[in-house]
Design an enzyme around this catalytic site. Structure first.
Site, mmCIF file in Angstrom:
data_model
loop_
_atom_site.group_PDB
_atom_site.id
_atom_site.type_symbol
_atom_site.label_atom_id
_atom_site.label_comp_id
_atom_site.label_asym_id
_atom_site.label_seq_id
_atom_site.Cartn_x
_atom_site.Cartn_y
_atom_site.Cartn_z
ATOM 1 N N ASP A 139 0.940 -1.214 -0.018
ATOM 2 C CA ASP A 139 -0.017 0.094 0.010
ATOM 3 C C ASP A 139 1.021 1.179 0.137
ATOM 4 O O ASP A 139 1.840 1.303 0.717
ATOM 5 C CB ASP A 139 -0.892 0.078 1.381
ATOM 6 C CG ASP A 139 -2.001 -1.144 1.260
ATOM 7 O OD1 ASP A 139 -2.704 -1.415 -0.106
ATOM 8 O OD2 ASP A 139 -2.005 -1.830 2.010
ATOM 9 N N ARG B 94 7.674 1.989 8.432
ATOM 10 C CA ARG B 94 7.454 3.319 7.677
ATOM 11 C C ARG B 94 8.394 4.201 7.916
ATOM 12 O O ARG B 94 8.369 5.118 8.690
ATOM 13 C CB ARG B 94 5.997 3.738 8.104
ATOM 14 C CG ARG B 94 4.821 2.680 7.701
ATOM 15 C CD ARG B 94 3.468 3.208 8.029
ATOM 16 N NE ARG B 94 2.390 2.424 7.866
ATOM 17 C CZ ARG B 94 1.064 2.479 8.439
ATOM 18 N NH1 ARG B 94 0.592 3.430 8.655
ATOM 19 N NH2 ARG B 94 0.144 1.573 7.936
ATOM 20 N N GLN C 251 -0.575 -3.196 14.247
ATOM 21 C CA GLN C 251 -2.239 -3.224 13.894
ATOM 22 C C GLN C 251 -2.658 -4.451 13.532
ATOM 23 O O GLN C 251 -2.176 -5.312 13.214
ATOM 24 C CB GLN C 251 -2.548 -1.890 13.139
ATOM 25 C CG GLN C 251 -2.225 -2.337 11.728
ATOM 26 C CD GLN C 251 -2.639 -1.021 10.864
ATOM 27 O OE1 GLN C 251 -2.660 0.007 11.125
ATOM 28 N NE2 GLN C 251 -3.229 -1.340 9.511
ATOM 29 N N ASP D 190 -12.273 7.707 9.553
ATOM 30 C CA ASP D 190 -11.358 7.558 10.923
ATOM 31 C C ASP D 190 -12.092 7.478 12.143
ATOM 32 O O ASP D 190 -12.644 8.480 12.254
ATOM 33 C CB ASP D 190 -10.043 8.576 10.842
ATOM 34 C CG ASP D 190 -9.124 8.189 9.645
ATOM 35 O OD1 ASP D 190 -9.037 7.254 9.159
ATOM 36 O OD2 ASP D 190 -8.313 9.376 9.638
ATOM 37 N N GLU E 55 -6.048 9.188 16.800
ATOM 38 C CA GLU E 55 -6.767 8.219 15.724
ATOM 39 C C GLU E 55 -6.457 6.945 16.142
ATOM 40 O O GLU E 55 -5.249 6.521 16.258
ATOM 41 C CB GLU E 55 -6.181 8.551 14.374
ATOM 42 C CG GLU E 55 -6.590 7.575 13.480
ATOM 43 C CD GLU E 55 -5.849 7.727 11.930
ATOM 44 O OE1 GLU E 55 -5.653 6.530 11.272
ATOM 45 O OE2 GLU E 55 -5.416 8.677 11.553
ATOM 46 N N SER F 172 -8.277 3.601 10.719
ATOM 47 C CA SER F 172 -8.802 4.172 9.595
ATOM 48 C C SER F 172 -9.425 2.848 8.949
ATOM 49 O O SER F 172 -8.985 1.568 8.804
ATOM 50 C CB SER F 172 -7.510 4.432 8.843
ATOM 51 O OG SER F 172 -8.040 5.065 7.424
#
Length: 364
Positions: free
Chosen positions: A75, A129, A144, A265, A278, A281
């Protein structure tokens, strides 16, 4: 409105340490020590994933850490982040990438496992990331629960999206009560219901504020909010936030007002840091029509020739809804921690570690 904006900016400056970019709570003291924190993380993860899988009829599956480059499976998130990549010597220097999320991979698994409507999968997703900006709630390492569930054509609407959000949020509330039962010093703060608002409504409500400032104001007001329609341009010509064009459907009209987007979100107000945090998502995923439209909007129609995109456009993948729920974020919230590094082990700048130590924040 200018007075409100200047007040927010002043508050932000007071909360952020100028040396390390930390959000600094006043007189912070961890409610649990290191050993109890590690045990609590285990209990929270076990409880939450058990309840989530039951409520959404999800089966746990194993997930990859790496995928082949050039397949479209990895992604792009907001479309600009670059994944960590390397070549595998034993496979003729085949180029592979460490995953950034599993949104598209999960949808392919639903097809491979031939799941039926109303059934789905979840997995422990671990990612790197490298382009992430490091602060109190952002880390290079991402963990996650990634989940995906098969839906019907009739489920591709706002009412169904809201019903799934409410189910997930009720699991979050239940888990917070469980944590409070285990540790009496941690009191529940979440409202029983989550508030829904579209990004266009949010823009009308706070036209002079930035998207993040809007999120802060609305989340502090309601305690828990689902912001709908992230990715499509607002009246000012800019999206509320970026979204890649090939997983969430952020372009379809979702109601009689002409608002766009079947995604969003989950945000909660976090008093420890005085922020909108947050937690998730998620969204109804693109169908062939919305994929074509969004690739065109983003100017990346060449992706149609990638493996994932060809499967979707040729009707080889089921319609689905899915998302990611931050494990460390969730544990950080439940345990009232000041830094995500109190929950997960990652790499931090030396100045961050030094400042955290001075502030009674102990990074793992």
């Amino acid at each position: 409105m200018k007075a409100i904006q200047s007040t927010i900016e002043k508050q932000e400056l007071e909360k952020i340490d100028k040396i390390s970019g930390l959000l600094v709570p006043q007189k912070y003291k961890p409610l649990l020590d290191l050993t109890k924190t590690e045990l609590a993380i285990l209990k929270i993860k076990d409880f939450f994933q058990t309840n989530l899988s039951f409520e959404l009829s999800l089966t746990r599956v194993s997930a990859p850490l790496i995928v082949k480059s050039g397949t479209g499976i990895n992604d792009q998130l907001n479309g600009i982040e670059k994944p960590v990549s390397f070549k595998i010597k034993a496979m003729n220097d085949t180029k592979v990438e460490i995953v950034q999320s599993l949104a598209k991979w999960k949808r392919m698994r639903l097809a491979d496992y031939q799941f039926k409507e109303g059934q789905g999968i979840y997995t422990d997703m671990n990612a790197i990331r490298p382009d992430e900006e490091l602060d109190s709630i952002h880390s290079l390492y991402v963990d996650q629960w990634d989940w995906e569930r098969v839906i019907s054509v009739g489920d591709r609407n706002l009412k169904f999206l809201k019903s799934i959000v409410e189910t997930i949020y009720s699991t979050v509330v239940r888990t917070e009560k469980y944590v409070s039962f285990l540790y009496s010093q941690i009191k529940p703060i979440l409202p029983d219901k989550i508030h829904f608002i579209h990004t266009e409504e949010l823009e009308k409500l706070y036209p002079k504020l930035t998207p993040k400032e809007r999120e802060y104001q609305i989340t502090k007001k309601y305690g828990a909010v689902f912001v709908i329609g992230i990715g499509s341009d607002l009246k000012n010509g800019q999206p509320h936030d970026g979204r890649s064009p090939d997983y969430d459907d952020w372009s379809s009209i979702n109601n009689e007002k002409g608002y766009k987007g079947l995604n969003g979100d989950v945000l909660v107000y976090y008093p420890v840091l005085d922020i909108a945090l947050e937690l998730s998502s998620m969204g109804i995923r693109v169908d062939p029509n919305s994929l074509k439209a969004q690739l065109e909007i983003r100017g990346c129609t060449e992706r149609k020739d990638l493996l994932f995109h060809k499967k979707l456009l040729n009707g080889k993948l089921p319609l689905s809804i899915g998302g990611g729920i931050g494990q460390s974020r969730l544990c950080m919230f439940f345990l009232r921690k000041a830094h995500i590094g109190e929950i997960q082990t990652s790499i931090w700048p030396m100045e961050t570690r030094e400042q955290c130590k001075k502030l009674n924040i102990f990074l793992l």
